[in-house]
Design a protein around this motif. Sequence first.
Motif, PDB file in Angstrom:
ATOM      1  N   MET A   1      55.215  78.002  86.318  1.00  0.00           N
ATOM      2  CA  MET A   1      55.931  78.282  87.241  1.00  0.00           C
ATOM      3  C   MET A   1      55.480  79.056  88.514  1.00  0.00           C
ATOM      4  O   MET A   1      55.862  78.849  89.705  1.00  0.00           O
ATOM      5  CB  MET A   1      57.352  78.576  86.607  1.00  0.00           C
ATOM      6  N   GLU A   2      55.028  80.254  88.078  1.00  0.00           N
ATOM      7  CA  GLU A   2      54.400  81.136  88.925  1.00  0.00           C
ATOM      8  C   GLU A   2      53.420  80.577  89.885  1.00  0.00           C
ATOM      9  O   GLU A   2      53.726  80.807  90.997  1.00  0.00           O
ATOM     10  CB  GLU A   2      53.910  82.516  88.057  1.00  0.00           C
ATOM     11  N   GLY A   3      52.723  79.844  89.371  1.00  0.00           N
ATOM     12  CA  GLY A   3      51.532  79.117  90.047  1.00  0.00           C
ATOM     13  C   GLY A   3      52.381  78.049  91.116  1.00  0.00           C
ATOM     14  O   GLY A   3      51.681  77.992  92.145  1.00  0.00           O
ATOM     15  N   MET A   4      53.586  77.470  90.804  1.00  0.00           N
ATOM     16  CA  MET A   4      54.351  76.548  91.714  1.00  0.00           C
ATOM     17  C   MET A   4      54.501  77.440  93.002  1.00  0.00           C
ATOM     18  O   MET A   4      54.329  76.852  94.051  1.00  0.00           O
ATOM     19  CB  MET A   4      55.168  75.964  91.054  1.00  0.00           C
ATOM     20  N   VAL A   5      55.128  78.632  92.498  1.00  0.00           N
ATOM     21  CA  VAL A   5      55.723  79.491  93.612  1.00  0.00           C
ATOM     22  C   VAL A   5      54.849  79.931  94.494  1.00  0.00           C
ATOM     23  O   VAL A   5      55.152  80.128  95.818  1.00  0.00           O
ATOM     24  CB  VAL A   5      56.607  80.516  92.892  1.00  0.00           C
ATOM     25  N   THR A   6      53.716  80.512  93.914  1.00  0.00           N
ATOM     26  CA  THR A   6      52.584  80.813  94.649  1.00  0.00           C
ATOM     27  C   THR A   6      51.896  79.926  95.653  1.00  0.00           C
ATOM     28  O   THR A   6      51.679  80.168  96.766  1.00  0.00           O
ATOM     29  CB  THR A   6      51.585  81.407  93.831  1.00  0.00           C
ATOM     30  N   ASP A   7      51.586  78.482  95.361  1.00  0.00           N
ATOM     31  CA  ASP A   7      51.400  77.593  95.867  1.00  0.00           C
ATOM     32  C   ASP A   7      52.252  77.053  97.348  1.00  0.00           C
ATOM     33  O   ASP A   7      51.844  76.714  98.228  1.00  0.00           O
ATOM     34  CB  ASP A   7      51.495  75.992  95.026  1.00  0.00           C
ATOM     35  N   LEU A   8      53.632  77.318  97.108  1.00  0.00           N
ATOM     36  CA  LEU A   8      54.529  76.928  98.019  1.00  0.00           C
ATOM     37  C   LEU A   8      54.318  78.220  99.177  1.00  0.00           C
ATOM     38  O   LEU A   8      54.218  77.869 100.333  1.00  0.00           O
ATOM     39  CB  LEU A   8      55.931  76.810  97.793  1.00  0.00           C
ATOM     40  N   THR A   9      54.303  79.305  98.637  1.00  0.00           N
ATOM     41  CA  THR A   9      53.956  80.382  99.766  1.00  0.00           C
ATOM     42  C   THR A   9      52.488  80.459 100.539  1.00  0.00           C
ATOM     43  O   THR A   9      52.567  80.328 101.661  1.00  0.00           O
ATOM     44  CB  THR A   9      53.889  81.800  98.926  1.00  0.00           C
ATOM     45  N   LEU A  10      51.592  80.033  99.776  1.00  0.00           N
ATOM     46  CA  LEU A  10      50.349  79.818 100.291  1.00  0.00           C
ATOM     47  C   LEU A  10      50.293  78.357 101.294  1.00  0.00           C
ATOM     48  O   LEU A  10      49.724  78.506 102.332  1.00  0.00           O
ATOM     49  CB  LEU A  10      49.267  79.334  99.231  1.00  0.00           C
ATOM     50  N   ALA A  11      51.036  77.602 100.855  1.00  0.00           N
ATOM     51  CA  ALA A  11      51.280  76.362 101.744  1.00  0.00           C
ATOM     52  C   ALA A  11      51.765  76.696 102.967  1.00  0.00           C
ATOM     53  O   ALA A  11      51.572  76.267 104.030  1.00  0.00           O
ATOM     54  CB  ALA A  11      52.039  75.291 101.104  1.00  0.00           C
ATOM     55  N   ARG A  12      53.028  77.316 103.074  1.00  0.00           N
ATOM     56  CA  ARG A  12      53.498  77.928 104.471  1.00  0.00           C
ATOM     57  C   ARG A  12      52.537  78.540 105.172  1.00  0.00           C
ATOM     58  O   ARG A  12      52.420  78.464 106.470  1.00  0.00           O
ATOM     59  CB  ARG A  12      54.756  78.606 104.125  1.00  0.00           C
ATOM     60  N   GLU A  13      52.074  79.460 104.537  1.00  0.00           N
ATOM     61  CA  GLU A  13      50.813  80.322 105.223  1.00  0.00           C
ATOM     62  C   GLU A  13      49.650  79.289 105.970  1.00  0.00           C
ATOM     63  O   GLU A  13      49.257  79.475 107.078  1.00  0.00           O
ATOM     64  CB  GLU A  13      50.128  81.402 104.367  1.00  0.00           C
ATOM     65  N   ASN A  14      49.063  78.460 105.115  1.00  0.00           N
ATOM     66  CA  ASN A  14      48.157  77.488 105.465  1.00  0.00           C
ATOM     67  C   ASN A  14      48.929  76.563 106.770  1.00  0.00           C
ATOM     68  O   ASN A  14      47.842  76.515 107.647  1.00  0.00           O
ATOM     69  CB  ASN A  14      48.061  76.733 104.304  1.00  0.00           C
ATOM     70  N   GLN A  15      50.170  76.456 106.639  1.00  0.00           N
ATOM     71  CA  GLN A  15      50.421  75.663 107.871  1.00  0.00           C
ATOM     72  C   GLN A  15      50.343  76.448 109.006  1.00  0.00           C
ATOM     73  O   GLN A  15      50.090  75.978 110.301  1.00  0.00           O
ATOM     74  CB  GLN A  15      52.000  75.120 107.311  1.00  0.00           C
ATOM     75  N   ALA A  16      51.002  77.574 109.022  1.00  0.00           N
ATOM     76  CA  ALA A  16      50.781  78.398 109.907  1.00  0.00           C
ATOM     77  C   ALA A  16      49.328  78.702 110.653  1.00  0.00           C
ATOM     78  O   ALA A  16      49.192  78.513 111.684  1.00  0.00           O
ATOM     79  CB  ALA A  16      51.514  80.052 109.737  1.00  0.00           C
TER      80      ALA A  16
END
Length: 155
Positions: free
Chosen positions: A1-16
């Motif tokens: 679950m922690e990996g999923m949350v981290t992925d979503l945070t990184l995805a937002r940063e990646n999009q920016a």
Amino acid sequence: MEGMVTDLTLARENQASFEEYLSNNLIANLGIDLTVTVLTSGFWPSYKSFDLNLPAEMVRCVEVFKEFYQTKTKHRKLTWIYSLGTCNINGKFESKTIELVVTTYQASALLLFNTSDRLSYQEIMTQLNLSDDDVVRLLHSLSCTRFSTRSQAPK
């Protein structure tokens, strides 16, 4: 679950970062606003990946994103899961423009009609590189309109 949350945070940063990359490299006008969510396959359910032939408009976006992603990392492989994507398409009809929210598959089929007024079933199947069953489902989903149901008085 922690990996999923981290992925979503990184995805937002990646999009920016991707949006910044587009503006810094003068690629600001792809003609399509593209948002990509890059996820780590080990943290998420697995999905089957199909070799959908995207229309040229979408291929250009995918290529630009791949170029961007390679500037960030060289050791990770991108696998595109088109079945999870959605697209907002502005359909221009004689009397008005209507925004359609469709799947990536539906968008791919609709965009084929930017260059052709008519396409046969076989042409759609060939151009999108889909199986017979997939094209049947795709065309059915595009041809069936959902109407709101009215409540009826009991008989």
